[in-house]
Scaffold this motif. Structure first.
Motif, mmCIF file in Angstrom:
data_model
loop_
_atom_site.group_PDB
_atom_site.id
_atom_site.type_symbol
_atom_site.label_atom_id
_atom_site.label_comp_id
_atom_site.label_asym_id
_atom_site.label_seq_id
_atom_site.Cartn_x
_atom_site.Cartn_y
_atom_site.Cartn_z
ATOM 1 N N GLY A 1 0.823 -1.206 0.000
ATOM 2 C CA GLY A 1 0.000 0.000 0.000
ATOM 3 C C GLY A 1 0.855 1.252 0.000
ATOM 4 N N GLU A 2 1.946 1.202 0.759
ATOM 5 C CA GLU A 2 2.839 2.369 0.803
ATOM 6 C C GLU A 2 3.540 2.560 -0.542
ATOM 7 O OE1 GLU A 2 5.708 2.544 3.999
ATOM 8 O OE2 GLU A 2 6.239 4.621 3.429
ATOM 9 N N SER A 3 3.951 1.455 -1.160
ATOM 10 C CA SER A 3 4.585 1.557 -2.484
ATOM 11 C C SER A 3 3.625 2.180 -3.487
ATOM 12 C CB SER A 3 5.003 0.174 -2.984
ATOM 13 O OG SER A 3 5.901 -0.420 -2.087
ATOM 14 N N LEU A 4 2.368 1.750 -3.425
ATOM 15 C CA LEU A 4 1.345 2.307 -4.311
ATOM 16 C C LEU A 4 1.189 3.811 -4.060
ATOM 17 C CD1 LEU A 4 -1.038 1.611 -6.338
ATOM 18 C CD2 LEU A 4 -2.483 1.432 -4.325
ATOM 19 N N PHE A 5 1.139 4.179 -2.782
ATOM 20 C CA PHE A 5 0.971 5.585 -2.385
ATOM 21 C C PHE A 5 2.104 6.453 -2.934
ATOM 22 C CE2 PHE A 5 1.870 8.933 0.852
ATOM 23 C CZ PHE A 5 0.710 9.670 0.723
ATOM 24 N N ARG A 6 3.333 5.911 -2.925
ATOM 25 C CA ARG A 6 4.495 6.721 -3.314
ATOM 26 C C ARG A 6 4.894 6.565 -4.782
ATOM 27 N NH1 ARG A 6 5.752 8.875 1.302
ATOM 28 N NH2 ARG A 6 5.460 7.684 3.232
ATOM 29 N N ALA A 7 4.311 5.607 -5.482
ATOM 30 C CA ALA A 7 4.724 5.340 -6.868
ATOM 31 C C ALA A 7 4.411 6.518 -7.788
ATOM 32 C CB ALA A 7 4.013 4.086 -7.376
ATOM 33 N N LYS A 8 5.276 6.697 -8.793
ATOM 34 C CA LYS A 8 5.058 7.735 -9.812
ATOM 35 C C LYS A 8 4.536 7.070 -11.076
ATOM 36 C CE LYS A 8 7.225 11.217 -7.517
ATOM 37 N NZ LYS A 8 6.755 10.802 -6.176
ATOM 38 N N TRP A 9 3.497 7.655 -11.642
ATOM 39 C CA TRP A 9 2.850 7.086 -12.815
ATOM 40 C C TRP A 9 2.876 8.081 -13.964
ATOM 41 C CZ3 TRP A 9 1.011 2.110 -11.797
ATOM 42 C CH2 TRP A 9 0.880 1.784 -10.438
ATOM 43 N N ARG B 1 -0.995 16.483 -13.829
ATOM 44 C CA ARG B 1 -0.944 17.245 -12.577
ATOM 45 C C ARG B 1 -0.954 16.327 -11.358
ATOM 46 N NH1 ARG B 1 -6.099 20.844 -13.922
ATOM 47 N NH2 ARG B 1 -6.687 18.767 -14.689
ATOM 48 N N THR B 2 -1.328 15.070 -11.559
ATOM 49 C CA THR B 2 -1.386 14.122 -10.437
ATOM 50 C C THR B 2 -0.637 12.833 -10.796
ATOM 51 O OG1 THR B 2 -3.520 13.350 -11.270
ATOM 52 C CG2 THR B 2 -3.577 14.971 -9.490
ATOM 53 N N PRO B 3 0.717 12.920 -10.882
ATOM 54 C CA PRO B 3 1.480 11.716 -11.233
ATOM 55 C C PRO B 3 1.591 10.709 -10.086
ATOM 56 C CG PRO B 3 2.957 13.565 -10.845
ATOM 57 C CD PRO B 3 1.561 14.102 -10.708
ATOM 58 N N SER B 4 1.167 11.068 -8.897
ATOM 59 C CA SER B 4 1.218 10.139 -7.763
ATOM 60 C C SER B 4 0.184 10.571 -6.728
ATOM 61 C CB SER B 4 2.611 10.147 -7.118
ATOM 62 O OG SER B 4 2.825 11.394 -6.482
ATOM 63 N N CYS B 5 -0.113 9.677 -5.794
ATOM 64 C CA CYS B 5 -1.034 10.018 -4.705
ATOM 65 C C CYS B 5 -0.496 11.217 -3.933
ATOM 66 C CB CYS B 5 -1.194 8.833 -3.753
ATOM 67 S SG CYS B 5 -1.686 7.293 -4.535
ATOM 68 N N THR B 6 0.853 11.247 -3.836
ATOM 69 C CA THR B 6 1.490 12.285 -3.030
ATOM 70 C C THR B 6 1.335 13.680 -3.643
ATOM 71 O OG1 THR B 6 3.615 11.937 -4.130
ATOM 72 C CG2 THR B 6 3.195 10.635 -2.147
ATOM 73 N N ALA B 7 0.946 13.741 -4.930
ATOM 74 C CA ALA B 7 0.772 15.055 -5.570
ATOM 75 C C ALA B 7 -0.260 15.890 -4.805
ATOM 76 C CB ALA B 7 0.347 14.885 -7.024
ATOM 77 N N CYS C 1 -8.246 0.973 -10.090
ATOM 78 C CA CYS C 1 -7.407 0.193 -9.178
ATOM 79 C C CYS C 1 -8.044 -1.171 -8.981
ATOM 80 C CB CYS C 1 -7.288 0.897 -7.827
ATOM 81 S SG CYS C 1 -6.208 2.342 -7.875
ATOM 82 N N SER C 2 -7.190 -2.172 -8.736
ATOM 83 C CA SER C 2 -7.691 -3.526 -8.467
ATOM 84 C C SER C 2 -8.145 -3.600 -7.008
ATOM 85 C CB SER C 2 -6.581 -4.534 -8.716
ATOM 86 O OG SER C 2 -5.590 -4.406 -7.707
ATOM 87 N N PRO C 3 -8.957 -4.596 -6.677
ATOM 88 C CA PRO C 3 -9.360 -4.765 -5.270
ATOM 89 C C PRO C 3 -8.153 -4.925 -4.343
ATOM 90 C CG PRO C 3 -10.647 -6.200 -6.718
ATOM 91 C CD PRO C 3 -9.593 -5.573 -7.574
ATOM 92 N N ILE C 4 -7.104 -5.586 -4.840
ATOM 93 C CA ILE C 4 -5.898 -5.778 -4.008
ATOM 94 C C ILE C 4 -5.240 -4.417 -3.736
ATOM 95 C CG2 ILE C 4 -3.610 -6.864 -3.884
ATOM 96 C CD1 ILE C 4 -4.716 -9.137 -5.637
ATOM 97 N N GLU C 5 -5.132 -3.601 -4.777
ATOM 98 C CA GLU C 5 -4.538 -2.271 -4.586
ATOM 99 C C GLU C 5 -5.347 -1.442 -3.593
ATOM 100 O OE1 GLU C 5 -2.324 -1.310 -8.847
ATOM 101 O OE2 GLU C 5 -4.516 -1.233 -8.773
ATOM 102 N N LYS C 6 -6.663 -1.506 -3.718
ATOM 103 C CA LYS C 6 -7.508 -0.729 -2.803
ATOM 104 C C LYS C 6 -7.332 -1.199 -1.364
ATOM 105 C CE LYS C 6 -11.046 0.032 -6.374
ATOM 106 N NZ LYS C 6 -12.387 -0.357 -6.833
ATOM 107 N N GLY C 7 -7.326 -2.516 -1.176
ATOM 108 C CA GLY C 7 -7.172 -3.065 0.174
ATOM 109 C C GLY C 7 -5.798 -2.770 0.753
ATOM 110 N N ASP C 8 -4.766 -2.857 -0.102
ATOM 111 C CA ASP C 8 -3.409 -2.540 0.358
ATOM 112 C C ASP C 8 -3.327 -1.080 0.812
ATOM 113 O OD1 ASP C 8 -2.500 -5.082 -0.197
ATOM 114 O OD2 ASP C 8 -1.571 -4.554 -2.130
ATOM 115 N N TYR C 9 -3.928 -0.207 0.018
ATOM 116 C CA TYR C 9 -3.881 1.229 0.312
ATOM 117 C C TYR C 9 -4.568 1.523 1.651
ATOM 118 C CZ TYR C 9 -4.228 6.279 -0.691
ATOM 119 O OH TYR C 9 -4.125 7.661 -0.640
#
Lengths: 157, 139
Positions: free
Chosen positions: B51-59, B65-71, B124-132
């Motif tokens: 979940g943390e990797s997903l949160f910090r990943a750059k896409w 304007r929103t390349p990552s959650c952190t944006a 997002c997949s269910p796994i990504e949502k649950g991880d987040y």
């Protein structure tokens, strides 16, 4: 009962304040809870008076591509919002600043951007550095500068 | 002698536990776990680390304007964020700071629906949502 009286008094004061202050930079505030919550989830819930009813109708028809964003909502919520925004639109309740804004709207046009109204532009001619302030981000972020924006008060410039 | 210590212990432990645990969040996670098992039979559980990797990943597939959650949410989930498109302030995502986070399935689905499209450019997949959610529940 007492709470209701206090609330009514407070509401009356809020409504009366812009008139007493003599300014005309105000519009009726959003009073619908669904509009506040759903529109306000991503940006300030803009007051319906800034656009004519046909503009709000179009906006609610195109929520899936709302300023490059998929802002789709369940049909029941979308209906509440559409009904409120059109019933209180600038060409319906011609109050406060709405009158000036509506003067600039071409009868055949259905504008979507409040910030493209010439009355907005005329009052917002600032240096680039003002718009580039990290608190501002975009011209539609009214509350970044107008502290009373969510109450419809824009007279603090 | 033991009692005051116990009281102090409870006073420290209880609010933290009350903030972190919410049956509604557990239900949402269980729902996503059920969906995850359907997609991937080998699924064994959500991971805060993923979940943390997903949160910090750059896409690059979403809105520039929103390349990552952190944006919008900043690098620290415990601090307030700001919508990168509208400038609207955003309450911290960390559950310890904003306990109502991830407690309403309709809201959670709406937000993932919008944000995954905006950041990643796909759902997002269910796994990504649950991880987040698992990551944020521990923050």
């Amino acid at each position: 009962m007492i709470m209701r009286i206090i609330f009514s008094l407070a509401a009356a004061l809020l409504v009366a304040t812009p008139a007493l202050a003599g300014g005309n930079d105000w519009v009726p505030p959003v009073t619908d809870a669904v509009v506040q919550k759903e529109c306000g989830a991503c940006h300030m819930a803009f007051q319906p008076a800034f656009l004519p009813a046909r503009s709000w109708d179009r906006m609610m028809n195109e929520l899936d591509k709302h300023f490059d964003e998929d802002a789709s909502l369940p049909a029941d919520k979308a209906k509440i919002i559409r009904d409120y925004m059109t019933a209180n639109a600038g060409d319906v309740v011609t109050k406060g600043r709405a009158r000036k804004y509506m003067q600039w709207v071409n009868p055949g046009a259905t504008p979507q951007r409040i910030t493209a109204n010439p009355d907005f532009e005329r009052k917002h001619r600032f240096a680039d550095k003002v718009w580039q302030d990290p608190k501002v981000v975009t011209k539609s972020n009214c509350p970044a500068c107008h502290m009373g924006a969510d109450r419809g008060l824009y007279d603090d410039d | 002698m033991i009692r005051p210590l116990l009281m102090v212990g409870l006073m420290i432990a209880l609010p933290a536990a009350a903030m972190a645990a919410d049956a509604r969040r557990d239900t949402i996670l269980a729902d996503y776990a059920g969906q995850a098992r359907k997609v991937d039979p080998a699924f064994t559980g959500f991971s805060a680390q993923r979940g943390e990797s997903l949160f910090r990943a750059k896409w690059t597939g979403g809105d520039a304007r929103t390349p990552s959650c952190t944006a919008c949410h900043t690098d620290n989930p415990k601090t307030a964020g700001q919508n990168a498109k509208t400038g609207r302030p955003i309450e911290p995502v960390a559950v310890s700071v904003t306990p109502k986070r991830f407690t309403d399935m309709a809201e959670v689905e709406k937000q993932f629906g919008r944000d995954c499209k905006s950041v990643i450019g796909r759902e997002c997949s269910p796994i990504e949502k649950g991880d987040y959610i698992t990551f944020m529940a521990g923050q």
